[in-house]
Scaffold this motif. Structure first.
Motif, PDB file in Angstrom:
ATOM      1  N   GLU A  36       0.829  -1.204   0.000  1.00 55.15           N
ATOM      2  CA  GLU A  36       0.000   0.000   0.000  1.00 55.15           C
ATOM      3  C   GLU A  36       0.867   1.259   0.000  1.00 55.15           C
ATOM      4  O   GLU A  36       0.594   2.214  -0.732  1.00 55.15           O
ATOM      5  N   LEU A  40       1.077   3.997  -2.909  1.00 50.27           N
ATOM      6  CA  LEU A  40       0.836   5.415  -2.635  1.00 50.27           C
ATOM      7  C   LEU A  40       1.905   6.268  -3.301  1.00 50.27           C
ATOM      8  O   LEU A  40       1.609   7.293  -3.914  1.00 50.27           O
ATOM      9  N   TYR A  43       1.406   5.850  -7.275  1.00 53.56           N
ATOM     10  CA  TYR A  43       0.180   6.285  -7.948  1.00 53.56           C
ATOM     11  C   TYR A  43      -0.540   7.429  -7.255  1.00 53.56           C
ATOM     12  O   TYR A  43      -1.591   7.856  -7.708  1.00 53.56           O
ATOM     13  N   GLY A  44      -0.003   7.907  -6.140  1.00 54.16           N
ATOM     14  CA  GLY A  44      -0.688   8.985  -5.449  1.00 54.16           C
ATOM     15  C   GLY A  44      -1.839   8.470  -4.623  1.00 54.16           C
ATOM     16  O   GLY A  44      -2.091   7.264  -4.559  1.00 54.16           O
ATOM     17  N   GLU A  45      -2.555   9.416  -3.990  1.00 49.94           N
ATOM     18  CA  GLU A  45      -3.570   9.019  -3.018  1.00 49.94           C
ATOM     19  C   GLU A  45      -4.812   8.414  -3.638  1.00 49.94           C
ATOM     20  O   GLU A  45      -5.646   7.856  -2.945  1.00 49.94           O
ATOM     21  N   ASP A  46      -4.973   8.553  -4.942  1.00 53.76           N
ATOM     22  CA  ASP A  46      -6.204   8.102  -5.562  1.00 53.76           C
ATOM     23  C   ASP A  46      -6.207   6.616  -5.904  1.00 53.76           C
ATOM     24  O   ASP A  46      -6.976   6.175  -6.733  1.00 53.76           O
ATOM     25  N   LEU A  47      -5.331   5.870  -5.244  1.00 56.24           N
ATOM     26  CA  LEU A  47      -5.217   4.476  -5.664  1.00 56.24           C
ATOM     27  C   LEU A  47      -6.411   3.647  -5.215  1.00 56.24           C
ATOM     28  O   LEU A  47      -7.125   3.998  -4.293  1.00 56.24           O
ATOM     29  N   SER A  48      -6.573   2.539  -5.893  1.00 58.61           N
ATOM     30  CA  SER A  48      -7.687   1.663  -5.547  1.00 58.61           C
ATOM     31  C   SER A  48      -7.146   0.362  -4.982  1.00 58.61           C
ATOM     32  O   SER A  48      -5.965   0.068  -5.093  1.00 58.61           O
ATOM     33  N   GLN A  51      -5.440  -1.928  -7.431  1.00 57.10           N
ATOM     34  CA  GLN A  51      -4.090  -1.513  -7.802  1.00 57.10           C
ATOM     35  C   GLN A  51      -3.057  -2.010  -6.810  1.00 57.10           C
ATOM     36  O   GLN A  51      -1.976  -2.440  -7.185  1.00 57.10           O
TER      37      GLN A  51
END
Lengths: 313, 524
Positions: A36, A40, A43-48, A51
């Motif tokens: 995780e 982060l 891919y930045g905070e918008d990860l799912s 991912q």
């Protein structure tokens, strides 16, 4: 001597195995899901969630820890430290790139510290309890007590901002080296000076010095031919350990002066949970540490004729 | 070999090593630049806090990467310095079906840095599946296709105000020339006013002027970004003239720098907001009255004036910085009222029975944890957390501060093992509504569950009509004020400082954007 060195190198490899094991498990014991944290960073905070799972699978983070460790070891045997999990850059290349800066700073700091500490310590011992001695020891006490980051900022303020003598940050020229090396060197010098003084005082009080005096040698001969070499033994040990510490990277000083060294690389990688980079750095620092302690032992033999490694073998 | 000879030999070797390393340094001295040698040149030196973490769209451009990206890359749609939406690489756009399909008409005669023309295919390339933005943020995008050389169609699975999303500089248009034939990244190729030249890891990045730039041509010949992680060192580097410009000036240096001759401090309200996120899933913050009590206790005006030396704007609970689109100017924010705060706590059952100053309910003292990150915001967050701790004690709340790294925080977040987290408004980049998702039930970071709220956010996210959008966002802000899933503390001011030689700089509200258009140097 060569036999001894070979034996020590064999021991070093055992130690390094231990280091790899500790470095590997320590990162896994740290809180937070590595997949995780790495996701982060990538891919930045918008990860799912999917991912994170994809990344876990792709980077082999889903395998049991001991399997991951064995895979890493098998790569290591081929001198492959892997790629950074966060930036995908080659770990070995990255470390190799940081090495010159780290080595430069370490050597310069050690030199500065010895240049200050040895004369100060010797003077202190010879002029025991005089004003000169007391002021040397007072300054070194201050030196031990001042935190590195504070000293660094003070030096920047004085030499960069006020006097415009040296650059306040950066890497590349001899001028850039002065302030960080001075910061690290002076704080180390403080301890070394006290150690030199204490050690020399102890040696000067021993019987063989008294015997030398009785045989009519002058004080200078006694100091340089008889006392100093023995007094330097603990100093060499300490300096050797300090050198190892410096090679490991003096993180705070590297950060203040924007010095691109291994210490900062290691700390940044720890925060980013960049396992492969952390493991590479730790291993590398451990190797340097072991080699510098080997060098200290060899120096011992040179300094003290009673230590003969060959005979013991 | 004589022993003392050996000793001397070792000393000599030590000096030789040092001498050699010094020579390495000497060699590089020729290329090292200091203030003196930059005379009359149009080379701007900018101090930033982190190196460019990556250059390609398969990963997130973290930290200060984006200040550099915004010189090299461009987006289809742009924001001006006051966050108004303006054309970028697209001249115009339209949606024939209320936001499910978006058609962008691209600017003609634009070329990438490697000489290849900018066209619809490069937009398709940049927003194809291998870009992280498609996997992370733009998941509802079903397809991106080129209608002709200069027209691109985005098809979404639900209506969305797509142009707002496409303003973000971390999701720009890149040239297919970034990759070699095998698909490996080779070098950054964009359409921006500056071209990538060199990068020395953790030291500097050099960009040169793009002579063929389509827009207003840059006046600077060269921009060098120096990586200086420590804020204090960055400030001193500006004062010594080693750099011409620094970003992320710490709040406590603003007034001092402002008073200094020759240094200009540029401030502008940004879109970032610090907030206290509550864990509404467990006691005591599962009770709205307890959260409201916190809101009535913390005086955000004092926070700005005393802790941040007047840099920033007190939020008083308002999530949207006043500079943002749809920020409600008539929103009634919180003003401190300790009596009310205490009354609300008592109403919720928390009362100081034994007179030790800590409220108790069912025999349990009101003890809560406040988590603060060690990350980039630490310099601002640490003192804020201490003030929060101090004032909450006055109403009977015993706050324990925990400073942790991101990994540890995400662990506690997923297990729900926390009470409050101090955060900065992530997800807020442009005037689009993303930030409200923080408190949405579906968000992995949310520990707040309210169907009405979820519905409002979903509706706002799918609305394209700007008047309707505005209404929805105003009601969302009112909702956050009333329900307090988080208490918003301070709207951040972006601070950039420049030396006396830098002319023509205009600061923009958008946080990770550095506008160098019109900037030139006048060295004395």
């Amino acid at each position: 001597m060569w036999k001894y060195i070979a034996k020590r190198l064999a021991m070093v490899s055992v130690v390094l195995m231990g280091v790899t094991l500790v470095a590997f498990s320590a990162m896994y014991l740290a809180p937070g899901d590595p997949a995780e944290v790495i996701a982060l960073a990538r891919y930045g905070e918008d990860l799912s969630v999917s991912q994170v799972e994809t990344l876990r699978e792709a980077e082999g983070l889903d395998a049991p820890v001991h399997v991951q460790y064995l895979i890493w070891l098998s790569h290591l045997l081929r001198l492959d430290l892997g790629k950074s999990l966060v930036t995908s850059e080659d770990v070995l290349a990255e470390i190799r790139q940081k090495l010159p800066a780290t080595a430069e700073l370490a050597v310069a700091s050690l030199l500065i510290s010895l240049l200050i500490a040895l004369p100060a310590g010797i003077l202190g011992a010879l002029r025991k309890n005089t004003l000169l001695d007391k002021s040397c020891m007072f300054v070194s006490l201050v030196g031990v007590s001042i935190p590195n980051f504070w000293l660094g900022l003070l030096l920047i303020w004085l030499f960069a901002l006020t006097l415009h003598l040296f650059p306040s940050f950066g890497y590349g020229s001899l001028k850039h080296l002065v302030l960080p090396a001075l910061t690290l060197g002076t704080s180390m010098a403080a301890v070394t000076a006290r150690l030199t003084r204490a050690s020399l005082l102890e040696v000067m009080g021993q019987e063989y010095i008294l015997a030398a005096r009785a045989r009519g040698f002058d004080e200078n001969t006694i100091l340089f031919r008889h006392a100093l070499k023995n007094a330097f033994l603990p100093v060499v040990t300490f300096a050797g350990m300090q050198f190892g510490y410096l090679l490991g990277g003096a993180v705070i000083v590297e950060t203040i002066f924007s010095w691109p060294g291994i210490g900062k690389l290691l700390v940044d990688s720890i925060f980013a949970r960049d396992f492969s980079m952390v493991q590479g750095c730790v291993l590398f620092i451990a190797v340097l540490f072991s080699l510098s302690s080997l060098a200290v032992d060899i120096l011992y033999a040179v300094l003290d004729p009673r230590i003969r490694y060959d005979r013991r073998d | 070999m004589n022993r003392s000879f050996k000793f001397i030999l070792i000393i000599c070797m030590l000096f030789a090593v040092i001498g050699a390393s010094a020579c390495i340094g000497e060699e590089k001295d020729g290329t090292a630049k200091d203030a003196g040698s930059r005379e009359n040149s149009q080379e701007l030196v900018v101090g930033i806090s982190t190196d460019v973490s990556n250059w390609y769209l398969n990963m997130f451009a973290a930290g200060d990467s984006r200040f550099v990206w915004s010189q090299v890359y461009e987006t289809l749609v742009r924001l001006d310095s006051d966050l108004n939406i303006i054309p970028g690489l697209a001249e115009s756009w339209e949606t024939p079906d209320e936001g499910k399909t978006w058609i962008f008409h691209l600017r003609e005669n634009v070329t990438f840095h490697d000489g290849t023309p900018f066209d619809a295919n490069s937009v398709v390339f940049s927003y194809s599946n291998h870009s992280y933005v498609r996997q992370a943020v733009l998941k509802p995008v079903q397809s991106v296709e080129a209608l002709d050389a200069h027209t691109v169609k985005f098809v979404l699975e639900k209506p969305m105000p797509l142009p707002f999303y496409l303003t973000h500089i971390a999701w720009p248009v890149m040239g297919p020339g970034c990759l070699d034939e095998a698909g490996n990244f080779i070098k950054p190729i964009g359409t921006g006013p500056f071209k990538f030249e060199t990068q020395a890891k953790d030291q500097e990045i050099v960009l040169t002027k793009n002579e063929a730039y389509w827009g207003e041509k840059p006046l600077l010949e060269k921009v060098t970004f120096k990586v200086i992680p420590e804020a204090t060192t960055r400030v001193i580097a500006l004062e010594t003239g080693e750099v011409d410009m620094i970003v992320k000036v710490p709040e406590y240096d603003v007034l001092r720098l402002d008073a200094e001759e020759g240094i200009q401090v540029h401030r502008k309200l940004s879109t970032f907001t610090d907030f206290l996120q509550f864990n509404c899933d467990k006691s005591p913050f599962d009770d709205t009255r307890v959260r409201q009590s916190v809101a009535y206790t913390i005086d955000t005006e004092t926070l700005v004036n005393e802790v941040l030396e007047g840099v920033g704007v007190p939020a008083g609970g308002r999530p949207y910085s006043p500079v943002m689109m749809y920020s409600d100017p008539d929103l009634e924010t919180y003003t401190p009222d300790l009596d009310k705060a205490k009354a609300l706590l008592e109403e919720a059952g928390w009362k100081d029975a034994d007179g030790d100053g800590i409220a108790v309910k069912d025999g349990k003292p009101l003890h809560v944890t406040l988590i603060v990150s060690k990350g980039v915001w630490a310099a601002r967050h640490n003192p804020i957390a201490q003030v929060v701790q101090g004032v909450l004690r006055e109403v009977g709340m015993d706050v324990e501060i925990k400073v942790l790294d991101e990994g540890a925080i995400s662990k506690l977040e997923s297990t729900g093992d926390f009470d409050m987290i101090l955060r900065s408004g992530y997800f807020v980049w442009g005037p689009y509504p993303k930030h409200f998702f923080v408190h949405h039930s579906a968000s992995p970071y949310s520990h707040y569950h309210n169907e009405n709220y979820d519905q409002l956010v979903n509706e706002a996210d799918m609305t394209v009509d700007s008047q309707k959008q505005e209404e929805l966002y105003h009601s969302l802000q009112t909702f956050v004020i009333e329900e307090v899933p988080a208490f918003y503390l301070v709207h951040e001011e972006k601070v950039v400082a420049t030396g006396s030689s830098v002319k023509g700089y205009t600061i923009s509200s958008e946080d990770p954007w550095l506008n160098l258009s019109g900037v030139y140097l006048e060295r004395k």
